[in-house]
Motif scaffolding. Structure first.
Motif, PDB file in Angstrom:
ATOM      1  N   CYS A 129     -17.554  -0.589  -2.802  1.00  0.00           N
ATOM      2  CA  CYS A 129     -17.142  -0.543  -1.391  1.00  0.00           C
ATOM      3  C   CYS A 129     -15.859  -1.320  -1.186  1.00  0.00           C
ATOM      4  CB  CYS A 129     -18.245  -1.116  -0.497  1.00  0.00           C
ATOM      5  SG  CYS A 129     -19.718  -0.108  -0.420  1.00  0.00           S
ATOM      6  N   LEU A 130     -15.763  -2.484  -1.795  1.00  0.00           N
ATOM      7  CA  LEU A 130     -14.557  -3.302  -1.679  1.00  0.00           C
ATOM      8  C   LEU A 130     -13.361  -2.587  -2.296  1.00  0.00           C
ATOM      9  CD1 LEU A 130     -13.289  -5.997  -0.868  1.00  0.00           C
ATOM     10  CD2 LEU A 130     -13.948  -6.880  -3.115  1.00  0.00           C
ATOM     11  N   ASP A 131     -13.575  -1.965  -3.452  1.00  0.00           N
ATOM     12  CA  ASP A 131     -12.507  -1.226  -4.123  1.00  0.00           C
ATOM     13  C   ASP A 131     -12.005  -0.077  -3.257  1.00  0.00           C
ATOM     14  OD1 ASP A 131     -10.803  -0.633  -6.371  1.00  0.00           O
ATOM     15  OD2 ASP A 131     -12.158   1.035  -6.843  1.00  0.00           O
ATOM     16  N   LYS A 132     -12.910   0.622  -2.606  1.00  0.00           N
ATOM     17  CA  LYS A 132     -12.514   1.737  -1.734  1.00  0.00           C
ATOM     18  C   LYS A 132     -11.726   1.240  -0.526  1.00  0.00           C
ATOM     19  CE  LYS A 132     -16.148   4.863  -3.122  1.00  0.00           C
ATOM     20  NZ  LYS A 132     -17.342   5.584  -2.768  1.00  0.00           N
ATOM     21  N   ARG A 133     -12.117   0.076   0.001  1.00  0.00           N
ATOM     22  CA  ARG A 133     -11.377  -0.488   1.138  1.00  0.00           C
ATOM     23  C   ARG A 133      -9.963  -0.875   0.730  1.00  0.00           C
ATOM     24  NH1 ARG A 133     -16.090  -4.337   3.534  1.00  0.00           N
ATOM     25  NH2 ARG A 133     -17.378  -2.670   4.384  1.00  0.00           N
ATOM     26  N   VAL A 134      -9.840  -1.523  -0.434  1.00  0.00           N
ATOM     27  CA  VAL A 134      -8.511  -1.917  -0.924  1.00  0.00           C
ATOM     28  C   VAL A 134      -7.651  -0.677  -1.149  1.00  0.00           C
ATOM     29  CG1 VAL A 134      -7.282  -2.944  -2.879  1.00  0.00           C
ATOM     30  CG2 VAL A 134      -9.267  -4.103  -1.911  1.00  0.00           C
ATOM     31  N   THR A 135      -8.214   0.351  -1.733  1.00  0.00           N
ATOM     32  CA  THR A 135      -7.484   1.595  -1.959  1.00  0.00           C
ATOM     33  C   THR A 135      -7.036   2.208  -0.639  1.00  0.00           C
ATOM     34  OG1 THR A 135      -8.742   1.994  -3.980  1.00  0.00           O
ATOM     35  CG2 THR A 135      -7.609   3.878  -3.027  1.00  0.00           C
ATOM     36  N   ALA A 136      -7.901   2.202   0.360  1.00  0.00           N
ATOM     37  CA  ALA A 136      -7.545   2.758   1.674  1.00  0.00           C
ATOM     38  C   ALA A 136      -6.415   1.963   2.316  1.00  0.00           C
ATOM     39  CB  ALA A 136      -8.768   2.780   2.591  1.00  0.00           C
ATOM     40  N   VAL A 137      -6.450   0.635   2.205  1.00  0.00           N
ATOM     41  CA  VAL A 137      -5.385  -0.203   2.762  1.00  0.00           C
ATOM     42  C   VAL A 137      -4.066   0.067   2.037  1.00  0.00           C
ATOM     43  CG1 VAL A 137      -4.579  -2.598   2.981  1.00  0.00           C
ATOM     44  CG2 VAL A 137      -6.914  -1.997   3.639  1.00  0.00           C
ATOM     45  N   ARG A 189      -2.620   3.349   3.266  1.00  0.00           N
ATOM     46  CA  ARG A 189      -2.030   3.182   4.596  1.00  0.00           C
ATOM     47  C   ARG A 189      -0.692   2.455   4.510  1.00  0.00           C
ATOM     48  NH1 ARG A 189      -7.673   1.479   7.005  1.00  0.00           N
ATOM     49  NH2 ARG A 189      -8.527   3.570   7.371  1.00  0.00           N
TER      50      ARG A 189
END
Length: 123
Positions: free
Chosen positions: A106-114, A117
């Protein structure tokens, strides 16, 4: 998403096929569990596991086969003592996966999304 299978009922029917179609693209969120594995003798357990993998290969279109956790997930003692160590290790692996790996994904996906962006903002 937990998908539990019973050794005596491995039918990959219409409902299961529909479930996997709806979850397409989210395969990393799936956790396959072969429950009640203590009801099988070792040779039968291998057959059941192979049959389950065969059924899943037709349902999940990924390059890597899914991990299937094999144990009996209840608070009662195992029926057969032959695979006790395997079942305990599988339970520990599943708990590690849920408590350590899933949060990191989940953390990895958030970092990738940021990062995506930020790249969009730059362009």
């Amino acid at each position: 998403v937990f998908v539990l299978f019973d050794p005596s009922k491995l039918d990959a029917g219409v409902e299961l096929r529909s479930l996997f179609q709806q979850l397409k693209g989210h395969e990393s969120k799936l956790r396959m569990v072969l429950n009640k594995a203590d009801q099988c003798e070792p040779q039968e357990l291998m057959r059941v596991y192979g049959s389950l993998f065969w059924s899943l290969s037709n349902l999940i279109q990924t390059t890597e086969p899914p991990r299937v956790y094999v144990s009996s997930f209840w608070n009662k003692p195992y029926r057969t003592g032959q695979n006790r160590e395997l079942f305990d290790e599988e339970k520990a692996d599943l708990m590690y996966d849920l408590l350590e790996v899933v949060p990191l994904q989940c953390l990895d996906k958030r970092v990738t999304a940021v990062m995506r962006r930020a790249l969009d903002v730059q362009i």
